[in-house]
Design an enzyme around this catalytic site. Structure first.
Site, mmCIF file in Angstrom:
data_model
loop_
_atom_site.group_PDB
_atom_site.id
_atom_site.type_symbol
_atom_site.label_atom_id
_atom_site.label_comp_id
_atom_site.label_asym_id
_atom_site.label_seq_id
_atom_site.Cartn_x
_atom_site.Cartn_y
_atom_site.Cartn_z
ATOM 1 N N SER A 110 0.809 -1.211 0.000
ATOM 2 C CA SER A 110 0.000 0.000 0.000
ATOM 3 C C SER A 110 0.842 1.260 0.000
ATOM 4 O O SER A 110 0.393 2.307 -0.440
ATOM 5 C CB SER A 110 -0.921 0.005 1.228
ATOM 6 O OG SER A 110 -0.174 0.036 2.418
ATOM 7 N N CYS A 111 2.077 1.179 0.485
ATOM 8 C CA CYS A 111 2.898 2.387 0.511
ATOM 9 C C CYS A 111 3.551 2.646 -0.837
ATOM 10 O O CYS A 111 4.088 3.712 -1.073
ATOM 11 C CB CYS A 111 3.971 2.305 1.593
ATOM 12 S SG CYS A 111 5.248 1.082 1.279
ATOM 13 N N GLY A 112 3.539 1.653 -1.739
ATOM 14 C CA GLY A 112 4.090 1.860 -3.068
ATOM 15 C C GLY A 112 5.598 1.829 -3.115
ATOM 16 O O GLY A 112 6.197 2.265 -4.091
#
Length: 270
Positions: A110-112
């Protein structure tokens, strides 16, 4: 599987004196959400499976795959046995960005960041914000007590983050919730993108710590000020200062932490 924000489960409540009672609590859902762009599997996020169109559009913007709503030709959500798939069709103008970014990813989060092979991709230069915060800190104190009333999922579960778009005076315009702080902010940014809304001199209020990823999402969405309930990291402060983003952190009913206009490194310690 059905896409629900929460589901109820039985528990046993045990008191300090050993007293026991059966209860039922709502639990926030945390589901794999696959993001596909132009037929390419781009990321898998662990997210609350609501407002997924907003999530995908905001994620595409803060991943720098698109510059605006006009670069998103289509977006669809499909329920899957293990979670959900969101399929984005991006304009040909930005298709090259997708291929370039995919080359720097081997896994997804999700943080990429996880799985980026080239470390320079983790801290790509941020643009300088065109809009500067010129409001008063009283707006943050006005928004804070109102935020609870805009968090129905957290009211049920006490397990999710919220991201709110606030006016320059502190009125709450729009809120999105998710188990992940990154996802909640991407959902908010995506909802604004899809509705054709901009920050209009306002700010974002997040129920989380101030990490550098959230600073970057704020800058890339054009938000002039970011306020968070918990403390910032050093990198978050440095990135915000470099991009001209105003920060207000450790927001409480009676006080907040205001980031200075420069970083004094004379007191840096290990």
């Amino acid at each position: 599987m059905p896409l629900n924000a929460a589901i109820s489960r039985p528990f046993e409540r045990i008191g300090v004196e050993g007293e026991r009672a059966p209860i039922t609590r709502a639990l926030a859902e945390e589901t794999p959400v696959a993001i596909e762009c132009n037929g390419i599997g781009y990321a898998v996020l662990m997210a609350t499976p609501v407002d997924l169109l907003d999530l995908a559009c905001g994620f595409a913007l803060t991943e720098r795959l698109v510059d605006g709503a006009g670069d998103i030709v289509d977006v669809e959500v499909h329920a899957a046995e293990a979670g959900a798939i969101v399929r984005l069709t991006l304009a040909e103008r930005v298709a090259g960005r997708l291929l370039d970014r995919v080359r720097h990813r081997t896994t997804d989060s999700s943080c990429g960041l996880c799985g980026i092979e080239n470390l320079e991709q983790a801290l790509r230069p941020l643009p300088r914000l065109a809009a500067r915060w010129d409001g008063e800190d009283s707006a943050v104190f006005a928004a804070l007590p109102a935020l609870d009333r805009h968090q129905p999922l957290n009211d049920r579960t006490r397990a999710v983050h919220a991201a709110a778009a606030c006016t320059r005076e502190g009125a709450i315009r729009l809120v999105r919730e998710d188990v992940g702080r990154h996802n909640a902010f991407d959902k908010l940014i995506g909802a604004m993108l899809r509705a054709g809304l901009d920050w209009e001199g306002g700010f974002a209020l997040l129920t989380s710590r101030c990490s550098f990823e959230l600073v970057e999402k704020a800058v890339l969405s054009g938000c002039p000020m970011l306020a968070t309930l918990s403390a910032p990291t050093r990198l978050a402060v440095d990135r915000a200062l470099g991009a001209g983003l105003a920060l207000r952190t450790l927001v409480r009913p009676d006080a907040l932490l205001r980031t200075p206009e420069f970083v004094d490194r004379s007191s840096d310690t290990c």
